[in-house]
Scaffold this motif. Structure first.
Motif, PDB file in Angstrom:
ATOM      1  N   LEU A  93       2.475   1.651  -3.659  1.00 32.27           N
ATOM      2  CA  LEU A  93       1.408   2.201  -4.308  1.00 32.27           C
ATOM      3  C   LEU A  93       1.440   3.628  -4.035  1.00 32.27           C
ATOM      4  O   LEU A  93       0.858   4.492  -5.136  1.00 32.27           O
ATOM      5  CB  LEU A  93      -0.011   1.408  -4.365  1.00 32.27           C
ATOM      6  CG  LEU A  93       0.403  -0.112  -5.019  1.00 32.27           C
ATOM      7  CD1 LEU A  93      -0.942  -0.758  -4.736  1.00 32.27           C
ATOM      8  CD2 LEU A  93       0.594   0.085  -6.698  1.00 32.27           C
ATOM      9  N   THR A  94       1.054   4.122  -2.927  1.00 35.03           N
ATOM     10  CA  THR A  94       0.878   5.637  -2.662  1.00 35.03           C
ATOM     11  C   THR A  94       1.898   6.363  -3.143  1.00 35.03           C
ATOM     12  O   THR A  94       1.777   7.281  -3.722  1.00 35.03           O
ATOM     13  CB  THR A  94       0.541   5.674  -1.149  1.00 35.03           C
ATOM     14  OG1 THR A  94      -0.428   4.937  -0.717  1.00 35.03           O
ATOM     15  CG2 THR A  94       0.441   7.271  -0.644  1.00 35.03           C
ATOM     16  N   PHE A  95       3.094   5.944  -2.863  1.00 38.56           N
ATOM     17  CA  PHE A  95       4.374   6.637  -3.266  1.00 38.56           C
ATOM     18  C   PHE A  95       4.465   6.721  -4.846  1.00 38.56           C
ATOM     19  O   PHE A  95       4.706   7.902  -5.364  1.00 38.56           O
ATOM     20  CB  PHE A  95       5.622   6.112  -2.799  1.00 38.56           C
ATOM     21  CG  PHE A  95       5.990   6.339  -1.353  1.00 38.56           C
ATOM     22  CD1 PHE A  95       5.792   7.686  -0.930  1.00 38.56           C
ATOM     23  CD2 PHE A  95       6.356   5.437  -0.539  1.00 38.56           C
ATOM     24  CE1 PHE A  95       6.376   7.982   0.464  1.00 38.56           C
ATOM     25  CE2 PHE A  95       6.377   5.631   0.919  1.00 38.56           C
ATOM     26  CZ  PHE A  95       6.540   7.019   1.432  1.00 38.56           C
ATOM     27  N   ALA A 155       0.923  -1.322   0.041  1.00 43.53           N
ATOM     28  CA  ALA A 155       0.102  -0.047   0.021  1.00 43.53           C
ATOM     29  C   ALA A 155       0.877   1.277  -0.059  1.00 43.53           C
ATOM     30  O   ALA A 155       0.512   2.035  -0.637  1.00 43.53           O
ATOM     31  CB  ALA A 155      -0.925  -0.100   1.155  1.00 43.53           C
ATOM     32  N   LEU A 156       1.947   1.380   0.678  1.00 40.95           N
ATOM     33  CA  LEU A 156       2.839   2.470   0.741  1.00 40.95           C
ATOM     34  C   LEU A 156       3.500   2.641  -0.554  1.00 40.95           C
ATOM     35  O   LEU A 156       3.629   3.699  -1.073  1.00 40.95           O
ATOM     36  CB  LEU A 156       3.803   2.310   1.981  1.00 40.95           C
ATOM     37  CG  LEU A 156       3.379   2.590   3.439  1.00 40.95           C
ATOM     38  CD1 LEU A 156       4.640   2.179   4.268  1.00 40.95           C
ATOM     39  CD2 LEU A 156       2.644   4.022   3.503  1.00 40.95           C
ATOM     40  N   ALA A 210       1.804   6.568  -6.816  1.00 39.50           N
ATOM     41  CA  ALA A 210       0.738   7.563  -7.326  1.00 39.50           C
ATOM     42  C   ALA A 210       1.129   8.876  -7.036  1.00 39.50           C
ATOM     43  O   ALA A 210       0.673   9.658  -8.017  1.00 39.50           O
ATOM     44  CB  ALA A 210      -0.408   7.116  -6.509  1.00 39.50           C
ATOM     45  N   SER A 211       1.706   9.194  -5.848  1.00 38.08           N
ATOM     46  CA  SER A 211       2.302  10.591  -5.566  1.00 38.08           C
ATOM     47  C   SER A 211       3.298  11.251  -6.640  1.00 38.08           C
ATOM     48  O   SER A 211       3.154  12.160  -7.188  1.00 38.08           O
ATOM     49  CB  SER A 211       2.625  10.825  -4.163  1.00 38.08           C
ATOM     50  OG  SER A 211       3.859  10.185  -4.086  1.00 38.08           O
TER      51      SER A 211
END
Length: 86
Positions: A77-79, A74-75, A81-82
């Motif tokens: 994917l978050t990075f 999840a982390l 996406a950012s």
């Protein structure tokens, strides 16, 4: 049997760390210093919640590793996406 005193202590620790996060935000510190402090406190709170309120502390290690892998994904994917927004 649930140890109410222990859970109360964990709750107080979480409450105090949330209060410290708010105080750090309004303290007028440099942005990256405040960001670092808030991230460290947030990580500590997340570990306490996962370990004791979600009972991962007493689960087999394989369940804890499975949750950790999901968190890492999840982390990541978050990075990703950012960075794609920039």
């Amino acid at each position: 049997m649930v140890n109410t005193k222990f859970y109360t202590i964990i709750y107080v620790v979480l409450f105090v760390s949330a209060t410290i996060q708010v105080l750090v935000e309004f303290a007028g510190l440099e942005y990256w210093t405040a960001f670092g402090l808030i991230m460290v406190l947030s990580a500590a709170k997340a570990i306490l919640v996962a370990a004791y309120f979600q009972h991962l502390r007493w689960e087999p290690r394989s369940v804890t590793y499975l949750i950790g892998i999901g968190l890492a994904a999840a982390l990541a994917l978050t990075f990703a996406a950012s960075y794609s927004i920039l």
